[in-house]
Scaffold this active site. Structure first.
Site, PDB file in Angstrom:
ATOM      1  N   HIS A  90       0.940  -1.080  -0.008  1.00 46.56           N
ATOM      2  CA  HIS A  90      -0.029   0.071   0.105  1.00 46.56           C
ATOM      3  C   HIS A  90       0.933   1.405   0.169  1.00 46.56           C
ATOM      4  CE1 HIS A  90      -2.111  -3.277   2.161  1.00 46.56           C
ATOM      5  NE2 HIS A  90      -3.101  -2.840   1.214  1.00 46.56           N
ATOM      6  N   GLU A 142      -2.898   3.310   1.781  1.00 52.97           N
ATOM      7  CA  GLU A 142      -2.629   4.005   0.806  1.00 52.97           C
ATOM      8  C   GLU A 142      -2.673   5.370   0.924  1.00 52.97           C
ATOM      9  OE1 GLU A 142      -3.415   4.139  -4.031  1.00 52.97           O
ATOM     10  OE2 GLU A 142      -4.125   2.514  -3.265  1.00 52.97           O
ATOM     11  N   SER A 283      -6.618  -9.082  -3.902  1.00 49.74           N
ATOM     12  CA  SER A 283      -5.684  -9.672  -2.823  1.00 49.74           C
ATOM     13  C   SER A 283      -6.029 -10.948  -2.198  1.00 49.74           C
ATOM     14  CB  SER A 283      -5.701  -8.630  -1.467  1.00 49.74           C
ATOM     15  OG  SER A 283      -5.392  -7.337  -1.773  1.00 49.74           O
TER      16      SER A 283
END
Length: 324
Positions: A90, A142, A283
């Protein structure tokens, strides 16, 4: 007292279920790279290898790496002296590698290259004297990492169209905007439209910041959701791109559920469902897709139908320190 109705039924009693399996789905190039970085770091340096924040937002993946010797922490201060550390996909604020260097730590940066691209864009916009309006979700790693690339006050967070009307920007500053890579394509387009209407001279990024994998997975759900009675999205509750897939399905008028494992599926969910859509966030590994299909097959006679809307061939290079 009646015994509870069993969740599994005999083959002769099972109703048919068509499962539309979205493609692309699951792992993107950035996630593949991040996981391989941790695995290679374990091979090169031996266990334990510390990882700052979950390498990707998926418990199955994190638990698998933990079993191999990875130790997950939230802050660099939790990493003892003399052990290597990996930064998550991230991205991290500039202060994190600076602190690692001050402590003379061995560190490997697994930030997704598409997130790193946004970081570099932020730096360039500040160098050009602009104030950045950053479209993203408050508190997401992020977003924290991107804000940490510039000085405090150089960037303002915009989460919704409604936020645009409330914005107070520095007087006399030219504006630019950037976005988190895992947002809803449609929601982001609406916010950008509101920004450009209020600030006609705002500078846009040269290319869209929402990553190819996020866009592709949302497009695939738009294809399967109208044909399905229910959509299952495999992903973690803290996974931004997975949550967006649920929203995309619901926006198409099809109810959707976010699940992490096949064992979460209840027989009652399939009542009245003849066609089910299935996808996985960026993910989520393919093993979980098969696990979910196996669980569905316990309850119904499953017919799998892949629905391909794009092909992905993106591959990102590993950091040089793990390949030399």
């Amino acid at each position: 007292m009646n015994a509870p109705f069993p969740e599994t039924v005999s083959e002769t009693e099972k109703l048919p279920l068509t499962v539309l399996i979205a493609a692309p789905r699951g792992f993107c190039a950035g996630v593949d790279r991040a996981i391989e970085i941790v695995e290679r770091a374990l091979e090169r340096y031996g266990a334990p290898v510390y990882v700052r924040h979950e390498i990707v937002h998926n418990r199955y993946v994190v638990d698998g790496l933990r079993a191999k010797g990875a130790v997950f922490v939230e802050e660099l201060s939790e990493v003892p002296e003399g052990v290597p550390v990996v930064f998550s996909a991230h991205g991290v604020p500039k202060s994190v590698p600076a602190e690692a260097e001050r402590r003379e730590m061995i560190y490997v940066d697994a930030t997704c290259p598409l997130v790193s691209k946004v970081h570099r864009q932020a730096e360039r916009q500040i160098e050009a004297g602009r104030h950045i309006l950053f479209i993203g979700h408050k508190g997401h790693p992020e977003v924290i990492g991107t804000f940490g690339q510039v000085a405090e006050g150089d960037m303002t967070l915009v989460e919704t169209v409604e936020d645009v009307a409330e914005l107070q920007v520095p007087a006399g500053k030219q504006l630019s905007f950037l976005t988190q890579t895992t947002l809803s394509v449609d929601d982001t387009a609406e916010i950008i439209a509101a920004l450009t209407e209020r600030y006609p001279d705002i500078v846009a990024p040269k290319a869209e910041d929402i990553c190819y994998a996020t866009s592709n997975r949302q497009a695939a759900v738009k294809e399967i959701a109208p044909k399905a009675d229910l959509v299952l999205v495999i992903g973690a509750p803290n996974s931004s791109n997975s949550l967006r897939l649920v929203e995309v399905s619901e926006r198409c008028g099809t109810p959707a559920k976010l699940i992490q494992r096949g064992s979460e599926i209840e027989a009652g969910w399939l009542k009245g469902v003849e066609t089910l859509g299935l996808t996985a966030g960026a993910s989520a590994p393919e093993a979980l897709v098969r696990e979910v299909i196996d669980r569905l097959a316990e309850l119904r006679q499953v017919e799998e139908r892949p629905v391909v809307t794009a092909e992905e061939k993106m591959v990102f290079k590993l950091p040089r320190q793990l390949t030399e």
